[in-house]
Design a protein around this motif. Structure first.
Motif, PDB file in Angstrom:
ATOM      1  N   SER A 111       0.835  -1.206   0.000  1.00 48.54           N
ATOM      2  CA  SER A 111       0.000   0.000   0.000  1.00 48.54           C
ATOM      3  C   SER A 111       0.869   1.255   0.000  1.00 48.54           C
ATOM      4  O   SER A 111       0.562   2.248  -0.668  1.00 48.54           O
ATOM      5  CB  SER A 111      -0.920   0.006   1.221  1.00 48.54           C
ATOM      6  N   GLU A 144      -4.967   2.931  -1.825  1.00 51.61           N
ATOM      7  CA  GLU A 144      -5.792   2.247  -0.836  1.00 51.61           C
ATOM      8  C   GLU A 144      -6.469   1.040  -1.483  1.00 51.61           C
ATOM      9  O   GLU A 144      -6.974   1.133  -2.610  1.00 51.61           O
ATOM     10  CB  GLU A 144      -6.860   3.193  -0.281  1.00 51.61           C
ATOM     11  N   VAL A 202      -9.162  -1.909  -2.510  1.00 48.86           N
ATOM     12  CA  VAL A 202     -10.612  -1.841  -2.749  1.00 48.86           C
ATOM     13  C   VAL A 202     -11.316  -3.168  -2.477  1.00 48.86           C
ATOM     14  O   VAL A 202     -12.537  -3.200  -2.297  1.00 48.86           O
ATOM     15  CB  VAL A 202     -10.909  -1.368  -4.185  1.00 48.86           C
ATOM     16  N   TYR A 245      -6.246  -3.299  -5.876  1.00 48.29           N
ATOM     17  CA  TYR A 245      -6.035  -1.859  -5.767  1.00 48.29           C
ATOM     18  C   TYR A 245      -6.623  -1.182  -7.001  1.00 48.29           C
ATOM     19  O   TYR A 245      -6.949  -1.848  -7.994  1.00 48.29           O
ATOM     20  CB  TYR A 245      -4.532  -1.562  -5.646  1.00 48.29           C
ATOM     21  N   ARG A 258      -5.103   1.921   9.288  1.00 51.09           N
ATOM     22  CA  ARG A 258      -5.483   1.404   7.976  1.00 51.09           C
ATOM     23  C   ARG A 258      -4.839   0.048   7.696  1.00 51.09           C
ATOM     24  O   ARG A 258      -5.479  -0.834   7.119  1.00 51.09           O
ATOM     25  CB  ARG A 258      -5.109   2.417   6.889  1.00 51.09           C
ATOM     26  N   SER A 306     -15.012  -1.384   2.235  1.00 51.57           N
ATOM     27  CA  SER A 306     -15.730  -0.122   2.373  1.00 51.57           C
ATOM     28  C   SER A 306     -14.780   0.977   2.865  1.00 51.57           C
ATOM     29  O   SER A 306     -13.995   0.758   3.780  1.00 51.57           O
ATOM     30  CB  SER A 306     -16.883  -0.284   3.357  1.00 51.57           C
ATOM     31  N   LYS A 307     -14.876   2.144   2.260  1.00 50.54           N
ATOM     32  CA  LYS A 307     -14.066   3.280   2.693  1.00 50.54           C
ATOM     33  C   LYS A 307     -14.375   3.667   4.138  1.00 50.54           C
ATOM     34  O   LYS A 307     -13.511   4.209   4.844  1.00 50.54           O
ATOM     35  CB  LYS A 307     -14.278   4.466   1.764  1.00 50.54           C
ATOM     36  N   GLU A 308     -15.576   3.400   4.579  1.00 52.96           N
ATOM     37  CA  GLU A 308     -15.965   3.732   5.945  1.00 52.96           C
ATOM     38  C   GLU A 308     -15.146   2.958   6.970  1.00 52.96           C
ATOM     39  O   GLU A 308     -14.887   3.454   8.074  1.00 52.96           O
ATOM     40  CB  GLU A 308     -17.461   3.447   6.157  1.00 52.96           C
ATOM     41  N   PHE A 326     -12.050   2.325   6.850  1.00 49.80           N
ATOM     42  CA  PHE A 326     -10.715   2.915   6.971  1.00 49.80           C
ATOM     43  C   PHE A 326     -10.754   4.340   7.530  1.00 49.80           C
ATOM     44  O   PHE A 326      -9.697   4.964   7.689  1.00 49.80           O
ATOM     45  CB  PHE A 326     -10.024   2.930   5.605  1.00 49.80           C
ATOM     46  N   ALA A 327     -11.953   4.848   7.801  1.00 48.93           N
ATOM     47  CA  ALA A 327     -12.104   6.218   8.302  1.00 48.93           C
ATOM     48  C   ALA A 327     -12.260   6.220   9.812  1.00 48.93           C
ATOM     49  O   ALA A 327     -12.898   5.340  10.382  1.00 48.93           O
ATOM     50  CB  ALA A 327     -13.304   6.883   7.636  1.00 48.93           C
TER      51      ALA A 327
END
Length: 426
Positions: A217, A223, A225, A252, A399, A420-422, A424-425
């Motif tokens: 990464s 990031e 997917v 990715y 992450r 999900s991007k969520e 990693f947030a």
């Protein structure tokens, strides 16, 4: 202060010797990795090991052999209560990290926490949020390669496009061992073999593969997917429910694929990574690396003078830091890689330097301003980043931990998991 940004420490003036003021540090958790950590700290003049904590007495005694001047604690809370100890390295099992981190932050300690940060996304998120809230305390995840100078050299090389467009990578970790530890006490044997229990362990791809996947990464500056995983028990049918052989494929953006596979059933070909570019492949083995050029790749110039090593019917061009500069000066590049220490050494070295830098900065701030003004303090600490050594940040550790957790889940479920991007947030 949750981690350090990539940067180099300011060098002392020519002829000036920079005085090293050691950091008083303690180690919590004295299993095999914890004892390696104590031994590594003993090699660093910037560390003064004042305490080691471990509730299992034989492990505690073995750790004290490497740090004879350290106080031994059967309860880590006693170590945290020692106000002389300013920083701690947390080497407990992954599922125990959160409680220790929270108590160490509350005790005002700077923290180096081994990765993965936790075995659940929620707990990893709580750790990082708490670390970011404690302004003026260093929190560094154990992504050691992000402090390794050889890796930083390779990072610049790969991102420069010298290998062409990187479109895939693969890495592996092969070691023939059971991962099982023995103990005359049945309860202790259950405890020490936490890595074999699926309810707390992130398995091979989480506990080992995390470092490999984080490298990918980082090098790709991307990031993930999605991740697909497979795993099974091939050799060690001893009651464990964690696979002894596993592999994952991480997707990715732009259809770049990264494969990691690990086994405890065979040691052939050990531990290495390969990045495949349209002009060259790059192989990394520990602290050494080689480039394998395609026939139609454009000349870079310096490779004509570089050392070549044979690998079966391929010729690898040694990637040595500062090799181009040495050639330009008429000198011969070193035959061996210039960075001989372990990634753990470099990770701890950066942590100690950054802890000293931030602690001194906070003390200076307190002498001149209101220490309760956390916004001003945060801005002041942020201004110190140019003087810090490269190290993983808290968000990078988070992450990497999320990816490790989901990669292990993919192995357990034998399926593909869109990421999900969520997750990693913060």
């Amino acid at each position: 202060m949750a981690g350090a940004r990539s940067g180099a420490a300011e060098a002392p003036a020519a002829g000036e010797k920079k005085k090293v003021v050691p950091v008083n540090i303690g180690v919590i958790g004295c299993g095999a990795w914890g004892r390696d950590t104590v031994k590594t700290l003993a090699q660093l003049p910037s560390a003064r090991v004042l305490g080691v904590a471990e509730h299992y007495e034989p492990f505690l005694n073995r750790a004290k052999e490497a740090a004879p001047n350290a106080e031994g604690y059967s309860d880590y809370k006693q170590l945290l209560a020692n106000k002389e100890i300013k920083a701690v390295v947390i080497c407990t099992p992954t599922h125990q990290h959160k409680q220790v981190v929270m108590e160490a932050l509350a005790a005002g300690k700077h923290i180096y926490c081994e990765a993965p940060l936790a075995n659940s996304i929620d707990e990893a998120r709580e750790i990082v949020k708490a670390a970011k809230a404690h302004v003026g305390q260093v929190f560094q995840p154990g992504l050691q390669h992000r402090s390794d100078p050889q890796r930083h050299f390779l990072l610049g090389f790969i991102r420069s496009g010298a290998a062409g467009r990187i479109f895939k990578a693969r890495s592996q970790w092969h070691k023939k061992e059971s991962w099982r530890r023995t103990s005359p006490n049945a309860e202790r044997e259950q405890e020490v073999n936490w890595r074999l229990r699926g309810n707390v362990s992130l398995g091979l791809v989480g506990e080992i593969g995390l470092q490999h996947l984080d490298n990918a990464s980082w090098f790709l500056k991307a990031e993930p997917v999605a991740v697909s995983g497979y795993g099974s028990i091939q050799l060690w049918s001893d009651g464990r429910d964690v696979a002894d052989t596993a592999q994952v494929t991480v997707e990715y953006p732009e259809n770049v694929l990264v494969n990691f596979e690990a086994t405890l059933a065979n040691s052939f070909d050990g531990d290495h990574e390969v990045y495949y570019g349209s002009d060259s492949g790059v192989m990394v083995r520990k602290n050494k690396a080689w480039m394998f050029r395609e026939a139609d790749a454009p000349l870079l110039g310096w490779e004509v003078y570089a050392r070549k090593d044979a690998f079966y019917n391929e010729l690898g061009i040694a990637l040595v830091a500062n090799a181009t500069k040495l050639v330009a000066q008429g000198e011969k590049p070193a035959e061996e890689a210039p960075y001989a220490n372990t990634p753990l050494f470099y990770g701890l070295e950066a942590f100690l330097h950054n802890t000293r830098t931030v602690a001194d900065g906070v003390a200076d701030f307190a002498e001149n301003f209101d220490i309760k003004d956390t916004k001003a303090l945060a801005e002041y600490v942020d201004s110190l980043h140019g003087a810090l050594m490269p190290a993983a940040t808290a968000i990078e550790g988070f992450r990497a931990t999320v990816l490790a957790i989901k990669a292990n889940e993919a192995v357990v479920k034998q399926q593909r998991i869109p990421l999900s991007k969520e997750w990693f947030a913060l």
